[in-house]
Design an enzyme around this catalytic site. Sequence first.
Site, PDB file in Angstrom:
ATOM      1  N   ASP A  34     -17.471  -0.289 -11.035  1.00 58.39           N
ATOM      2  CA  ASP A  34     -17.047  -0.788  -9.730  1.00 58.39           C
ATOM      3  C   ASP A  34     -16.814  -2.290  -9.841  1.00 58.39           C
ATOM      4  OD1 ASP A  34     -17.170  -1.676  -6.839  1.00 58.39           O
ATOM      5  OD2 ASP A  34     -17.576   0.457  -6.558  1.00 58.39           O
ATOM      6  N   THR A  37     -16.007  -5.320  -4.827  1.00 61.60           N
ATOM      7  CA  THR A  37     -15.343  -6.038  -3.749  1.00 61.60           C
ATOM      8  C   THR A  37     -16.243  -5.954  -2.517  1.00 61.60           C
ATOM      9  OG1 THR A  37     -14.161  -4.051  -3.027  1.00 61.60           O
ATOM     10  CG2 THR A  37     -13.073  -5.460  -4.662  1.00 61.60           C
ATOM     11  N   ASP A  60     -13.002  -4.146 -13.384  1.00 67.15           N
ATOM     12  CA  ASP A  60     -11.831  -3.909 -12.543  1.00 67.15           C
ATOM     13  C   ASP A  60     -10.985  -2.827 -13.201  1.00 67.15           C
ATOM     14  OD1 ASP A  60      -9.481  -4.016 -11.064  1.00 67.15           O
ATOM     15  OD2 ASP A  60      -9.302  -6.203 -11.154  1.00 67.15           O
ATOM     16  N   LEU A  82     -12.465   7.258  -7.655  1.00 71.56           N
ATOM     17  CA  LEU A  82     -12.589   6.959  -6.229  1.00 71.56           C
ATOM     18  C   LEU A  82     -12.278   5.502  -5.902  1.00 71.56           C
ATOM     19  CD1 LEU A  82     -15.464   8.995  -6.821  1.00 71.56           C
ATOM     20  CD2 LEU A  82     -14.946   9.165  -4.390  1.00 71.56           C
ATOM     21  N   ALA A  84     -10.694   2.411  -4.706  1.00 72.66           N
ATOM     22  CA  ALA A  84      -9.481   2.204  -3.909  1.00 72.66           C
ATOM     23  C   ALA A  84      -9.772   1.247  -2.773  1.00 72.66           C
ATOM     24  CB  ALA A  84      -8.966   3.530  -3.333  1.00 72.66           C
ATOM     25  N   SER A  86      -9.235   0.906   1.060  1.00 73.56           N
ATOM     26  CA  SER A  86      -9.105   2.080   1.927  1.00 73.56           C
ATOM     27  C   SER A  86      -9.035   1.796   3.428  1.00 73.56           C
ATOM     28  CB  SER A  86     -10.288   3.030   1.669  1.00 73.56           C
ATOM     29  OG  SER A  86     -11.504   2.427   2.054  1.00 73.56           O
ATOM     30  N   THR A 138      -6.569  11.112   0.082  1.00 76.24           N
ATOM     31  CA  THR A 138      -6.789  11.179   1.526  1.00 76.24           C
ATOM     32  C   THR A 138      -5.746  12.054   2.201  1.00 76.24           C
ATOM     33  OG1 THR A 138      -6.718   9.836   3.567  1.00 76.24           O
ATOM     34  CG2 THR A 138      -5.441   9.050   1.716  1.00 76.24           C
ATOM     35  N   ASP A 139      -6.094  12.592   3.375  1.00 73.72           N
ATOM     36  CA  ASP A 139      -5.105  13.361   4.139  1.00 73.72           C
ATOM     37  C   ASP A 139      -4.063  12.458   4.793  1.00 73.72           C
ATOM     38  OD1 ASP A 139      -6.701  12.214   6.115  1.00 73.72           O
ATOM     39  OD2 ASP A 139      -7.105  14.094   7.171  1.00 73.72           O
ATOM     40  N   GLU A 140      -4.285  11.150   4.777  1.00 68.68           N
ATOM     41  CA  GLU A 140      -3.332  10.237   5.409  1.00 68.68           C
ATOM     42  C   GLU A 140      -1.993  10.188   4.680  1.00 68.68           C
ATOM     43  OE1 GLU A 140      -4.689   6.554   7.070  1.00 68.68           O
ATOM     44  OE2 GLU A 140      -6.790   7.171   6.937  1.00 68.68           O
ATOM     45  N   TYR A 164      -1.656   1.411   3.368  1.00 68.61           N
ATOM     46  CA  TYR A 164      -2.751   2.108   2.695  1.00 68.61           C
ATOM     47  C   TYR A 164      -2.349   3.511   2.272  1.00 68.61           C
ATOM     48  CZ  TYR A 164      -6.717   5.285   2.409  1.00 68.61           C
ATOM     49  OH  TYR A 164      -7.574   6.284   2.017  1.00 68.61           O
ATOM     50  N   ALA A 166       0.580   4.831   2.000  1.00 67.02           N
ATOM     51  CA  ALA A 166       1.690   4.813   1.045  1.00 67.02           C
ATOM     52  C   ALA A 166       1.191   4.525  -0.360  1.00 67.02           C
ATOM     53  CB  ALA A 166       2.726   3.783   1.466  1.00 67.02           C
ATOM     54  N   LYS A 168      -1.789   5.245  -1.523  1.00 71.86           N
ATOM     55  CA  LYS A 168      -2.502   6.443  -1.997  1.00 71.86           C
ATOM     56  C   LYS A 168      -1.519   7.555  -2.354  1.00 71.86           C
ATOM     57  CE  LYS A 168      -6.296   7.188  -2.350  1.00 71.86           C
ATOM     58  NZ  LYS A 168      -7.206   7.011  -3.529  1.00 71.86           N
ATOM     59  N   HIS A 301       0.149   3.857  14.155  1.00 69.88           N
ATOM     60  CA  HIS A 301      -1.079   4.648  14.235  1.00 69.88           C
ATOM     61  C   HIS A 301      -0.748   6.142  14.315  1.00 69.88           C
ATOM     62  CE1 HIS A 301      -5.455   4.611  15.988  1.00 69.88           C
ATOM     63  NE2 HIS A 301      -5.320   5.375  14.909  1.00 69.88           N
TER      64      HIS A 301
END
Length: 359
Positions: A34, A37, A60, A82, A84, A86, A138-140, A164, A166, A168, A301
Amino acid sequence: MSKTFLITGGAGFIGSAVVRELIQQGKHRVVNVDKLTYAGNLESLSSVADDPRYRFVQADICDAPAMQRLFDEVRPDVVMHLAAESHVDRSIDGPAEFIQTNVVGTSVLLEAARRYWKALQESDPAKAEAFRFHHISTDEVYGDLEGTDDLFTETTPYAPSSPYSASKASSDHLVRAWQRTFGLPTLITNCSNNYGPYHFPEKLIPLMILNALAGKPLPVYGDGQQIRDWLYVEDHARALIKVACEGNVGETYNIGGHNEKTNLEVVEAICTLVDELRPDSSSFQLPASSLITFVTDRPGHDHRYAIDAGKIERELGWVPQETFETGLRKTVEWYLANESWWKRVQDGSYQGQRLGTGS
């Protein structure tokens, strides 16, 4: 069978839950890399920090030589990626950092994994055959849903709305390309909104809990009717480990909590629990819902996310153990019982954590 897991972003919210679950299972070795950050917090791993099967490395994922050295040293059986950036609001304010970590970092990690895996094919074919690269997304990436009954499936076209999502989506495409072009044994999971213990306080649920406890306004975007599917983070951690160990190479699995709620419903449920559970010494009057304040909606949104998690249930036998009601109660109770953790996040003192590598 015991495996060595290399977890990127293991000091983050979901990553730390995965690390704790793996160590709790008692048979696996875990190396957590990790960058630390603002969202990385080693205090979320205090319960496993001294376990001989756990090791932390600060690095990094964009540092290609460091990643190559790490693969050669650790010799992982499973990579769970994982790491990212986010937070959607932060991506609107500063997209470049999201592209660097989420896109460039993923490409660097994929290349390090591919070089390591190709070498294994010569030196240890059985280990190469069993190697897995599991990318957590992510589902986004799917954008939002128009109807009230539609659900995201693993074949839903990508239509990201924010920098974000985009970034992912881009990283997901890279993982699929490395699997198809180079044969790298990859897996992808796309999850719904997570919540639970150790969640960074800028996110919706912990922000509302802590603001309610402090008698501060509870800011709700727009009219609060945006719908999300909520997944308890420990349920998610168990799902991720199951996919990494039992999933089929090249497949994507959606992971959801079967808990669709509007943002306003979530905030109102938090208010009810805070009213019930908070200490008698709280300085403001009931009810907490009187603190709800509607604020200008954020750009782009998405209105509704909802996951069809039928594939992971059918193929791997995973179902969430928590309902939204049980998970939210556990979450509010955790924040009430762990004031020292979140206060150190709020005042920034958690960032004085140990740097460098170690075990």
